[in-house]
Design an enzyme around this catalytic site. Structure first.
Site, PDB file in Angstrom:
ATOM      1  N   ASN A   1      14.270   3.652  -1.576  1.00 30.84           N
ATOM      2  CA  ASN A   1      13.218   2.656  -1.760  1.00 30.84           C
ATOM      3  C   ASN A   1      12.289   3.116  -2.876  1.00 30.84           C
ATOM      4  O   ASN A   1      11.954   4.295  -2.978  1.00 30.84           O
ATOM      5  CB  ASN A   1      12.417   2.475  -0.471  1.00 30.84           C
ATOM      6  CG  ASN A   1      11.311   1.445  -0.633  1.00 30.84           C
ATOM      7  OD1 ASN A   1      11.556   0.245  -0.582  1.00 30.84           O
ATOM      8  ND2 ASN A   1      10.087   1.900  -0.857  1.00 30.84           N
TER       9      ASN A   1
ATOM     10  N   ILE B   1       5.175   1.256  -5.495  1.00 31.90           N
ATOM     11  CA  ILE B   1       3.997   1.730  -6.210  1.00 31.90           C
ATOM     12  C   ILE B   1       2.865   1.892  -5.201  1.00 31.90           C
ATOM     13  O   ILE B   1       2.391   0.911  -4.632  1.00 31.90           O
ATOM     14  CB  ILE B   1       3.567   0.741  -7.312  1.00 31.90           C
ATOM     15  CG1 ILE B   1       4.728   0.436  -8.260  1.00 31.90           C
ATOM     16  CG2 ILE B   1       2.357   1.275  -8.065  1.00 31.90           C
ATOM     17  CD1 ILE B   1       5.102   1.559  -9.173  1.00 31.90           C
ATOM     18  N   TYR B   2       2.442   3.121  -4.967  1.00 37.64           N
ATOM     19  CA  TYR B   2       1.354   3.403  -4.034  1.00 37.64           C
ATOM     20  C   TYR B   2       0.330   4.297  -4.730  1.00 37.64           C
ATOM     21  O   TYR B   2       0.703   5.272  -5.387  1.00 37.64           O
ATOM     22  CB  TYR B   2       1.869   4.122  -2.774  1.00 37.64           C
ATOM     23  CG  TYR B   2       3.110   3.503  -2.181  1.00 37.64           C
ATOM     24  CD1 TYR B   2       3.127   2.163  -1.790  1.00 37.64           C
ATOM     25  CD2 TYR B   2       4.280   4.242  -2.032  1.00 37.64           C
ATOM     26  CE1 TYR B   2       4.271   1.591  -1.255  1.00 37.64           C
ATOM     27  CE2 TYR B   2       5.424   3.680  -1.498  1.00 37.64           C
ATOM     28  CZ  TYR B   2       5.420   2.353  -1.116  1.00 37.64           C
ATOM     29  OH  TYR B   2       6.555   1.782  -0.593  1.00 37.64           O
ATOM     30  N   ARG B   3      -0.932   3.969  -4.568  1.00 41.07           N
ATOM     31  CA  ARG B   3      -1.957   4.802  -5.199  1.00 41.07           C
ATOM     32  C   ARG B   3      -2.073   6.127  -4.449  1.00 41.07           C
ATOM     33  O   ARG B   3      -1.821   6.198  -3.241  1.00 41.07           O
ATOM     34  CB  ARG B   3      -3.293   4.073  -5.244  1.00 41.07           C
ATOM     35  CG  ARG B   3      -4.040   4.016  -3.930  1.00 41.07           C
ATOM     36  CD  ARG B   3      -5.309   3.186  -4.056  1.00 41.07           C
ATOM     37  NE  ARG B   3      -6.191   3.384  -2.915  1.00 41.07           N
ATOM     38  CZ  ARG B   3      -7.216   2.610  -2.625  1.00 41.07           C
ATOM     39  NH1 ARG B   3      -7.481   1.568  -3.400  1.00 41.07           N
ATOM     40  NH2 ARG B   3      -7.986   2.860  -1.577  1.00 41.07           N
TER      41      ARG B   3
ATOM     42  N   TRP C   1       0.039   4.298   1.592  1.00 40.02           N
ATOM     43  CA  TRP C   1       0.996   3.201   1.737  1.00 40.02           C
ATOM     44  C   TRP C   1       0.700   2.452   3.030  1.00 40.02           C
ATOM     45  O   TRP C   1       0.394   3.032   4.059  1.00 40.02           O
ATOM     46  CB  TRP C   1       2.442   3.691   1.686  1.00 40.02           C
ATOM     47  CG  TRP C   1       2.812   4.821   2.594  1.00 40.02           C
ATOM     48  CD1 TRP C   1       2.291   5.130   3.817  1.00 40.02           C
ATOM     49  CD2 TRP C   1       3.820   5.805   2.337  1.00 40.02           C
ATOM     50  NE1 TRP C   1       2.911   6.225   4.347  1.00 40.02           N
ATOM     51  CE2 TRP C   1       3.856   6.671   3.460  1.00 40.02           C
ATOM     52  CE3 TRP C   1       4.707   6.028   1.286  1.00 40.02           C
ATOM     53  CZ2 TRP C   1       4.735   7.739   3.541  1.00 40.02           C
ATOM     54  CZ3 TRP C   1       5.576   7.095   1.372  1.00 40.02           C
ATOM     55  CH2 TRP C   1       5.586   7.933   2.482  1.00 40.02           C
TER      56      TRP C   1
ATOM     57  N   ARG D   1       5.095  -1.419   4.173  1.00 41.92           N
ATOM     58  CA  ARG D   1       5.747  -1.140   2.900  1.00 41.92           C
ATOM     59  C   ARG D   1       6.949  -0.226   3.105  1.00 41.92           C
ATOM     60  O   ARG D   1       7.033   0.543   4.067  1.00 41.92           O
ATOM     61  CB  ARG D   1       4.757  -0.508   1.916  1.00 41.92           C
ATOM     62  CG  ARG D   1       3.557  -1.394   1.600  1.00 41.92           C
ATOM     63  CD  ARG D   1       3.950  -2.626   0.800  1.00 41.92           C
ATOM     64  NE  ARG D   1       4.497  -2.275  -0.493  1.00 41.92           N
ATOM     65  CZ  ARG D   1       3.767  -2.093  -1.588  1.00 41.92           C
ATOM     66  NH1 ARG D   1       2.443  -2.208  -1.528  1.00 41.92           N
ATOM     67  NH2 ARG D   1       4.345  -1.801  -2.739  1.00 41.92           N
ATOM     68  N   GLY D   2       7.882  -0.295   2.158  1.00 41.23           N
ATOM     69  CA  GLY D   2       9.150   0.406   2.306  1.00 41.23           C
ATOM     70  C   GLY D   2       9.010   1.898   2.502  1.00 41.23           C
ATOM     71  O   GLY D   2       9.696   2.498   3.342  1.00 41.23           O
TER      72      GLY D   2
ATOM     73  N   GLU E   1      16.086  -1.327  -6.170  1.00 40.49           N
ATOM     74  CA  GLU E   1      15.240  -1.557  -7.346  1.00 40.49           C
ATOM     75  C   GLU E   1      15.885  -0.981  -8.601  1.00 40.49           C
ATOM     76  O   GLU E   1      15.745  -1.550  -9.689  1.00 40.49           O
ATOM     77  CB  GLU E   1      13.858  -0.937  -7.124  1.00 40.49           C
ATOM     78  CG  GLU E   1      13.002  -1.648  -6.096  1.00 40.49           C
ATOM     79  CD  GLU E   1      13.239  -1.191  -4.665  1.00 40.49           C
ATOM     80  OE1 GLU E   1      12.535  -1.662  -3.761  1.00 40.49           O
ATOM     81  OE2 GLU E   1      14.151  -0.340  -4.455  1.00 40.49           O
TER      82      GLU E   1
ATOM     83  N   ASP F   1     -11.153  -1.299  -5.971  1.00 38.46           N
ATOM     84  CA  ASP F   1      -9.789  -1.824  -5.998  1.00 38.46           C
ATOM     85  C   ASP F   1      -9.739  -3.213  -6.625  1.00 38.46           C
ATOM     86  O   ASP F   1     -10.715  -3.695  -7.199  1.00 38.46           O
ATOM     87  CB  ASP F   1      -9.158  -1.801  -4.599  1.00 38.46           C
ATOM     88  CG  ASP F   1      -9.907  -2.656  -3.597  1.00 38.46           C
ATOM     89  OD1 ASP F   1     -10.286  -3.781  -3.949  1.00 38.46           O
ATOM     90  OD2 ASP F   1     -10.104  -2.214  -2.445  1.00 38.46           O
TER      91      ASP F   1
END
Length: 495
Positions: free
Chosen positions: A172, A175-177, A190, A194-195, A238, A287
């Site tokens: 997987n 995009i995670y901050r 995350w 989310r994946g 992806e 954010d």
């Protein structure tokens, strides 16, 4: 548009005047955010800060600051061509069997594109030209931006996070901050649906007490980055979709410390693990809503290896009140969503996520209405069909005579075709973005649907209004006479 990696893409941008090199010393603490924000709001170029204060590594910002550059990153020349990307995704999500030889011939281009899907595994790769491990790992070498005055710490914003669940063959990408916590630690923010978070949860259940392998790629090629934020079917990786966008297979290489495969051309790769139960308070951060979010606990990512290219570039961004990069990307990806939705709901004419609605919190849908209650069915479909719309709080449904992208049209429909009591749908206790502080409970709130369509006899006993429209013959006569009237000094004035 073909390119192999981020550097190749930057060369293309520079040739087209879409990249600005900044040689002056600029501080990653606040200054880069201010410059990038002003540039994005003016529709300006991508920015390469060549001399960040205190660092030798350049910083790339505003890469996806215009919808055009998002389209270029997806291998297209303009935003309108992204509808074709959406059609391809709709085909891959629910492929239709050929109806005959001619239909098979027509579908051959799609099948040819699928050939670019498998990844190409390399034994060595540019992303591993330089290696730091153990005590030599030091995240402070990277010019991570501190974006807003009240942010808790520097924040990795474009971390392409690679995970694999214990029962899954494919990886997987998300995009995670990630908040910088120390020289070798980051906080992985995350959300539970989310994946990456799901992979981690499954790992904890299957391997209690064991470390969960994680890799984070910084500065991957645009196709891979954009594939991670696109509604790719669950059966498609992806990396595979990035190969379709790019026109050739995605090249990957195995991590040095685990079995995860990372983009071979990434500028920087962070390898490491999450220790089960190792959590830390994350935030607050400014954010994409335009506010600082609440502090919450998330897993700690321990970095054991940093690998990178020679003369690596750090890819970064900021998030803030729209427009920001997520909002701009939302406008472009909007074109991808339309064919996917139309595949399931052919009555949909257009679908629009206004950027001022924080990219996904409000949707406007126009339909060819076919029966009483049709608008409510479409609302439910939008909320349930794609996980990207799980957090959409407001759905406005209008007829196809309304331009979904023109607020003048939409507001006119709402104020003339709606009765607030009859045409408002409220649903309680639904999933809501954790960043949405307006919801009564973190992660749980309500949704509102607005039926701004013309009402059918079954929906109202009253005679329905007929829109005013000028006679076409009269319009044609005045069109021919307009310039001669010279009412405006500029003959090209809007009529």
């Amino acid at each position: 548009m073909k390119y192999r990696d981020l550097r190749d893409f930057l060369s293309l941008l520079e040739q087209r005047g879409e990249l600005k090199r900044i040689s002056q010393p600029i501080d990653p603490y606040l200054e880069m955010t201010e410059i990038a924000d002003r540039t994005l709001r003016a529709g300006g170029p991508a920015l390469l800060f060549e001399n960040p204060k205190g660092y030798s590594m350049p910083v790339l910002c505003n890469l996806f600051g215009t919808a055009k550059r998002v389209a270029m990153g997806m291998g297209q020349e303009d935003v309108s061509a992204l509808r074709d990307v959406g059609k391809l995704l709709a085909f891959l999500k629910e492929p239709d069997p050929p109806k005959g030889f001619r239909d098979l011939f027509d579908k051959l281009p799609k099948f040819k594109q699928v050939l670019n899907m498998p990844t190409k595994r390399l034994n060595s790769a540019p992303c591993q030209e330089q290696v730091w491990q153990g005590e030599d790992v030091d995240l402070s070498r990277i010019p991570v931006m501190h974006c807003w005055p009240e942010d808790a710490a520097p924040l990795v914003s474009w971390g392409l996070t690679i995970t694999r669940g214990p029962h899954k063959e494919r990886q997987n990408l998300g995009i995670y901050r990630q908040q910088v916590l120390g020289k070798n630690k980051l906080i992985m923010r995350w959300l539970s649906h989310r994946g990456g978070a799901l992979d981690y949860q499954e790992w904890c259940e299957a391997h209690p007490g064991e470390r969960f392998p994680v890799a984070v790629a910084l500065g991957a090629d645009p196709a891979t980055i954009l594939a991670a934020v696109t509604p790719v079917p669950d059966t498609l990786s992806e990396y595979a979709f990035a190969g379709l966008l790019r026109g050739h297979k995605t090249e990957v290489v195995k991590c040095l410390s685990n079995d995860l495969e990372v983009p071979a051309s990434a500028e920087i790769v962070l390898e490491g693990y999450i220790e089960q139960g190792d959590m830390a308070p994350e935030g607050p951060y400014g954010d994409h809503t335009g506010y600082y979010n609440e502090i919450d606990n998330f897993p700690v990512f321990t970095v054991t290896h940093i690998t990178q290219r020679q003369d690596a570039i750090y890819h970064s961004t900021y998030t803030g009140r729209p427009p920001d990069e997520p909002a701009v990307m939302g406008v472009a990806l909007n074109e991808v969503f339309v064919p996917i939705l139309q595949k399931q709901f052919p009555e949909i004419v257009d679908f629009y996520l206004p950027p001022e609605g924080c990219s996904y919190r409000l949707a406007v849908v126009t339909i060819k209405k076919q029966y009483a209650g049709h608008a409510k069915r479409v609302m439910m479909g939008v909320w349930s069909f794609l996980r990207q719309f799980m957090y959409t709080k407001f759905v406005i449904v209008c007829d196809d005579d309304i331009n979904a992208r023109d607020w003048n049209d939409v507001i006119w429909a709402i104020t003339t075709r709606m009765d607030p009591s009859r045409d408002t749908v409220l649903i309680e206790n639904t999933p809501i973005d954790y960043l949405d502080f307006a919801s009564p409970v973190s992660g749980l709130g309500s949704k509102m649907g607005l039926d701004a369509t013309n009402k059918w006899p079954a929906e109202t006993p009253r005679e329905w209004g007929r829109p005013i429209k000028m006679d076409e013959d009269v319009r044609a006569r005045i069109d021919a006479l307009w310039d001669e009237l010279a009412i405006f000094s500029d003959k090209d004035a809007k009529r």
